[in-house]
Design a protein around this motif. Structure first.
Motif, PDB file in Angstrom:
ATOM      1  N   PRO A   1      61.994  45.660  51.092  1.00 49.92           N
ATOM      2  CA  PRO A   1      61.975  44.183  51.523  1.00 49.92           C
ATOM      3  C   PRO A   1      62.271  43.882  52.370  1.00 49.92           C
ATOM      4  CG  PRO A   1      63.012  44.673  48.956  1.00 49.92           C
ATOM      5  CD  PRO A   1      62.411  46.161  50.251  1.00 49.92           C
TER       6      PRO A   1
ATOM      7  N   SER B   1      49.473  50.135  47.031  1.00 48.78           N
ATOM      8  CA  SER B   1      49.691  49.002  47.251  1.00 48.78           C
ATOM      9  C   SER B   1      48.716  48.181  48.042  1.00 48.78           C
ATOM     10  CB  SER B   1      51.109  48.830  47.984  1.00 48.78           C
ATOM     11  OG  SER B   1      51.725  48.977  47.218  1.00 48.78           O
TER      12      SER B   1
ATOM     13  N   GLU C   1      59.476  42.755  47.364  1.00 48.19           N
ATOM     14  CA  GLU C   1      58.514  43.631  47.104  1.00 48.19           C
ATOM     15  C   GLU C   1      59.028  45.182  48.029  1.00 48.19           C
ATOM     16  OE1 GLU C   1      55.397  40.760  47.683  1.00 48.19           O
ATOM     17  OE2 GLU C   1      55.729  41.187  49.612  1.00 48.19           O
ATOM     18  N   TYR C   2      58.256  46.413  47.606  1.00 48.03           N
ATOM     19  CA  TYR C   2      58.219  47.834  47.793  1.00 48.03           C
ATOM     20  C   TYR C   2      56.766  48.105  47.931  1.00 48.03           C
ATOM     21  CZ  TYR C   2      62.629  47.625  46.487  1.00 48.03           C
ATOM     22  OH  TYR C   2      64.508  47.840  46.372  1.00 48.03           O
ATOM     23  N   PHE C   3      56.385  48.660  49.166  1.00 46.56           N
ATOM     24  CA  PHE C   3      55.508  49.186  50.123  1.00 46.56           C
ATOM     25  C   PHE C   3      54.901  51.131  49.602  1.00 46.56           C
ATOM     26  CE2 PHE C   3      50.817  49.523  51.714  1.00 46.56           C
ATOM     27  CZ  PHE C   3      50.333  48.591  51.875  1.00 46.56           C
TER      28      PHE C   3
ATOM     29  N   ALA D   1      51.741  44.853  46.447  1.00 52.17           N
ATOM     30  CA  ALA D   1      53.145  45.379  46.707  1.00 52.17           C
ATOM     31  C   ALA D   1      53.830  45.240  44.967  1.00 52.17           C
ATOM     32  CB  ALA D   1      54.148  44.283  47.930  1.00 52.17           C
TER      33      ALA D   1
ATOM     34  N   ARG E   1      51.372  42.574  58.054  1.00 48.65           N
ATOM     35  CA  ARG E   1      52.111  41.525  56.586  1.00 48.65           C
ATOM     36  C   ARG E   1      53.224  41.786  56.241  1.00 48.65           C
ATOM     37  NH1 ARG E   1      48.660  44.789  52.267  1.00 48.65           N
ATOM     38  NH2 ARG E   1      47.422  44.188  53.403  1.00 48.65           N
ATOM     39  N   THR E   2      54.257  41.063  56.173  1.00 49.89           N
ATOM     40  CA  THR E   2      55.515  41.206  55.712  1.00 49.89           C
ATOM     41  C   THR E   2      56.123  41.251  54.382  1.00 49.89           C
ATOM     42  OG1 THR E   2      55.812  40.583  57.759  1.00 49.89           O
ATOM     43  CG2 THR E   2      57.439  40.305  55.984  1.00 49.89           C
ATOM     44  N   LEU E   3      56.583  41.912  53.650  1.00 46.93           N
ATOM     45  CA  LEU E   3      57.597  41.799  52.207  1.00 46.93           C
ATOM     46  C   LEU E   3      58.178  41.142  52.732  1.00 46.93           C
ATOM     47  CD1 LEU E   3      57.037  45.904  51.894  1.00 46.93           C
ATOM     48  CD2 LEU E   3      55.569  44.122  51.564  1.00 46.93           C
ATOM     49  N   LYS E   4      57.832  40.715  51.277  1.00 43.85           N
ATOM     50  CA  LYS E   4      58.868  39.874  50.665  1.00 43.85           C
ATOM     51  C   LYS E   4      60.349  40.569  50.916  1.00 43.85           C
ATOM     52  CE  LYS E   4      55.692  36.476  48.771  1.00 43.85           C
ATOM     53  NZ  LYS E   4      55.178  35.902  47.712  1.00 43.85           N
TER      54      LYS E   4
END
Length: 232
Positions: A128, A204, A190-192, A209, A184-187
């Motif tokens: 995240p 993903s 969120e995990y990629f 994610a 892109r940036t994960l919230k």
């Protein structure tokens, strides 16, 4: 007519009944004990696809624990089925018994008919808050608060190998999973996740994610085949 001693002796008949009850109780204790261990401590999963090659070949057997604790980059995780089959209580109980007596090799759940209907083994590559992009099937990661991107291999403390087969020059990128995407940036929740077999498995890049509650268990070790035995 041949007669048994138990036909005449109440004590012998009683001991035989007690022996049968004891055997049944022992089987029940073993059954529920193993079920509790599998539910709360340790269980085995058979990898049924080539999605995690080369470190985890098809038909590999892997130990997982539902005690996920802290999720780190490089962790192998078992994701919950994205499309779950609804089961009645009795079917779920029967499925648990079948899986118990077949060492998890058989199940009454119909999970082969649709993509995403069965749990998937994948690798955590971004956490995240990370900002990510991909080039040539390799992920580049910049954690929150940092300025520079490094490859996924430089960001993890867990060494692993990936299988990358470059697509032909005339390959239509609209087919299959992409080997490149923009930043892109994960919230914060969120995990990629990616498959190690980058060119021929979904992850993903297609799903997006995953969330923490999508992670069912964390991988501990590959224990079969012996030539691929390793800690995860």
């Amino acid at each position: 007519m041949k007669q048994k001693l138990s036909d005449y002796s109440f004590e012998v008949k009683k001991r035989n009944e007690q022996r049968i009850v004891s055997i049944i109780m022992l089987c029940l204790v073993i059954f529920f004990g193993i079920t509790l261990v599998r539910s709360f401590l340790l269980f085995s999963v058979r990898q049924r696809s080539a999605s995690m090659q080369p470190d985890m070949p098809k038909s590999a057997h892997v130990f997982f624990t539902p005690i996920t604790g802290t999720i780190s980059r490089g962790d192998v995780v078992l994701l919950r089925a994205r499309e779950r089959e609804k089961q009645t209580f009795f079917r779920a109980a029967a499925d648990m018994i079948v899986r118990f007596f077949t060492a998890q090799q058989r199940s009454l759940a119909r999970t082969e008919s649709k993509m995403g209907a069965s749990p998937q083994i994948r690798r955590i590559v971004a956490l995240p808050g990370d900002t990510i992009y991909m080039r040539g099937y390799v992920l580049f990661v910049r954690p929150k608060g940092e300025q520079h991107f490094l490859t996924e291999f430089e960001r993890t403390e867990t060494p692993y190998n990936v299988n990358i087969v470059p697509a032909p020059s005339d390959w239509d990128n609209a087919i299959g999973v992409n080997g490149s995407f923009e930043q892109r940036t994960l919230k914060e929740d969120e995990y990629f996740v990616l498959a190690d077999n980058r060119a021929s498995a979904i992850d993903s890049r297609l799903w997006g994610a995953v969330l923490l509650h999508d992670i069912q268990a964390k991988g501990l070790a590959v224990y079969f085949p012996f030539s691929k035995m390793r800690l995860l």
